[in-house]
Scaffold this motif. Structure first.
Motif, mmCIF file in Angstrom:
data_model
loop_
_atom_site.group_PDB
_atom_site.id
_atom_site.type_symbol
_atom_site.label_atom_id
_atom_site.label_comp_id
_atom_site.label_asym_id
_atom_site.label_seq_id
_atom_site.Cartn_x
_atom_site.Cartn_y
_atom_site.Cartn_z
ATOM 1 N N GLU A 126 34.162 46.462 40.176
ATOM 2 C CA GLU A 126 34.626 47.345 41.002
ATOM 3 C C GLU A 126 34.600 46.762 42.153
ATOM 4 O OE1 GLU A 126 36.625 50.081 40.160
ATOM 5 O OE2 GLU A 126 36.710 50.813 41.981
ATOM 6 N N ASP A 127 33.519 45.961 43.139
ATOM 7 C CA ASP A 127 33.349 45.388 43.759
ATOM 8 C C ASP A 127 33.923 44.298 43.884
ATOM 9 O OD1 ASP A 127 31.520 48.097 44.996
ATOM 10 O OD2 ASP A 127 30.800 47.398 43.076
ATOM 11 N N ARG B 3 23.848 46.489 45.626
ATOM 12 C CA ARG B 3 25.036 45.938 46.501
ATOM 13 C C ARG B 3 25.042 47.896 47.761
ATOM 14 N NH1 ARG B 3 30.342 43.532 47.940
ATOM 15 N NH2 ARG B 3 31.833 45.730 48.037
ATOM 16 N N GLN B 4 25.374 48.341 47.073
ATOM 17 C CA GLN B 4 24.899 49.495 47.801
ATOM 18 C C GLN B 4 23.340 49.749 48.961
ATOM 19 O OE1 GLN B 4 26.057 52.610 44.696
ATOM 20 N NE2 GLN B 4 28.509 52.814 45.128
ATOM 21 N N ARG C 56 26.387 46.195 41.636
ATOM 22 C CA ARG C 56 27.216 47.806 42.294
ATOM 23 C C ARG C 56 25.627 48.445 43.177
ATOM 24 N NH1 ARG C 56 31.318 50.145 44.040
ATOM 25 N NH2 ARG C 56 31.077 52.218 44.033
#
Ligand SMILES: [Mn+2]
Length: 324
Positions: free
Chosen positions: A66-67, A41-42, A38
């Protein structure tokens, strides 16, 4: 520290990353991989998270994704420019994905197992870390990544399970947990969903398996050995999570320094996956004798044979294994 800086530099420049955990991933492997995924990815990277088996993540851990980063092995690219292996001491523990280590441009290994063989091109391997999540936390800190609730949730899940509810957590790791709580991790929900909550079928399975447990007080150099057997018929009534939970009950037996659970392989009935826990003998050395590995107090391996043969083999190795 230099290894953390090298890892952060490698991740900071990566545009496409595949993160792998070990086969039959636990909360540390998946929580660490998904938190790291995550954060990357951010930063704009293309990220996927995978593991060799089974086909789907344990039900209790899916909410950490979550993603939607979890990717079936068949959907991975042919090879990776950067492969990150988390909580995985040897390529063999990647199962069917082991071959990707050779094909990748760079391989970052983030792990805390004593038996790690340093098979990557860059390593954050620290046996003194209680969880791989602790090491991922440090890498994210070096990257300047912002901790948000889903990242904190994944890291907390890895730490709370690998430290057996903070029983084996250093002051520094407690401070880390404070930061995870401040970032929004909900300890009550995480522990309930991953550790405490069980389907009703758990009770009859436990009853059958624990009713046949055996204690051998003279074994393990006189320190005591307790074991239970989970045959396929018993395992079939529950999820993998419940089968994995049996060792946590068996290891609480006071008269034994070493506990084992023999889990029958459904595809190969004469093969047994062995979970070992210990308070007095180095069970990573015991597991290594059978081609497995792990930590000094928690390890695993696979042994072929009848139950009697497997137990006799373990008992013999326990007689000459190093003490803790
Ligand atoms: Mn771990």
């Amino acid at each position: 520290m230099q290894d953390i800086r090298d890892a952060a530099a490698l991740l900071a420049s990566a545009g496409d990353v595949t993160i792998l955990g070990h086969v039959r991933p636990d909360a540390d492997a998946l929580g660490s991989a998904l938190a790291l995924g995550r954060a990357l990815r951010q930063r704009g990277a293309r990220v996927r998270v995978s593991f060799g088996e089974p086909d789907e993540a344990p039900e209790t851990l899916r909410w950490l994704d979550e993603d939607g980063l979890l990717t079936h092995p068949d959907a991975l690219p042919d090879s990776e420019e950067l492969l990150v292996c988390v909580d995985t001491p040897t390529p063999k523990r990647l199962g069917r994905l082991a071959g990707r280590v050779e094909l990748a441009g760079a391989v970052l290994v983030i792990d805390h197992h004593a038996t790690n063989t340093r098979y990557g091109t860059c390593h954050v391997v620290d046996e003194s870390a209680e969880a791989s999540a602790v090491l991922v936390f440090r890498v994210l800190e070096e990257l300047g990544a912002e901790l948000d609730e889903p990242i904190a949730r994944g890291l907390y899940a890895g730490i709370v399970t690998d430290t057996s509810g903070f029983r084996r957590a250093s002051p520094e790791t407690h401070r880390m947990a404070t930061r995870l709580l401040e970032a929004g991790a909900d300890p009550e929900a995480i522990v309930r969903r991953i550790v405490d909550e069980r389907p009703f079928a758990w009770l009859p399975m436990l009853s059958a398996v624990l009713g046949e447990a055996r204690l051998e007080p003279e074994a393990a150099q006189g320190r005591g050995f307790v074991y239970a057997v989970v045959p396929v018929e018993a395992a079939r009534t529950v999820r993998g999570e419940e089968v994995e939970s049996v060792i946590d009950v068996v290891r609480s037996v006071r008269e034994a320094a070493v506990a084992a659970v023999l889990k029958q392989d459904p595809a190969h009935p004469r093969q047994w996956q062995i979970s070992l826990r210990s308070t007095g003998i180095d069970v990573s050395a015991v597991a290594a004798q059978f081609g497995g590995g792990g930590h000094r107090q928690a390890a695993g391996c696979t042994i072929a044979g009848s139950v009697a043969e497997v137990v006799a083999g373990l008992r013999e190795v326990l007689e000459r294994a190093p003490l803790l």
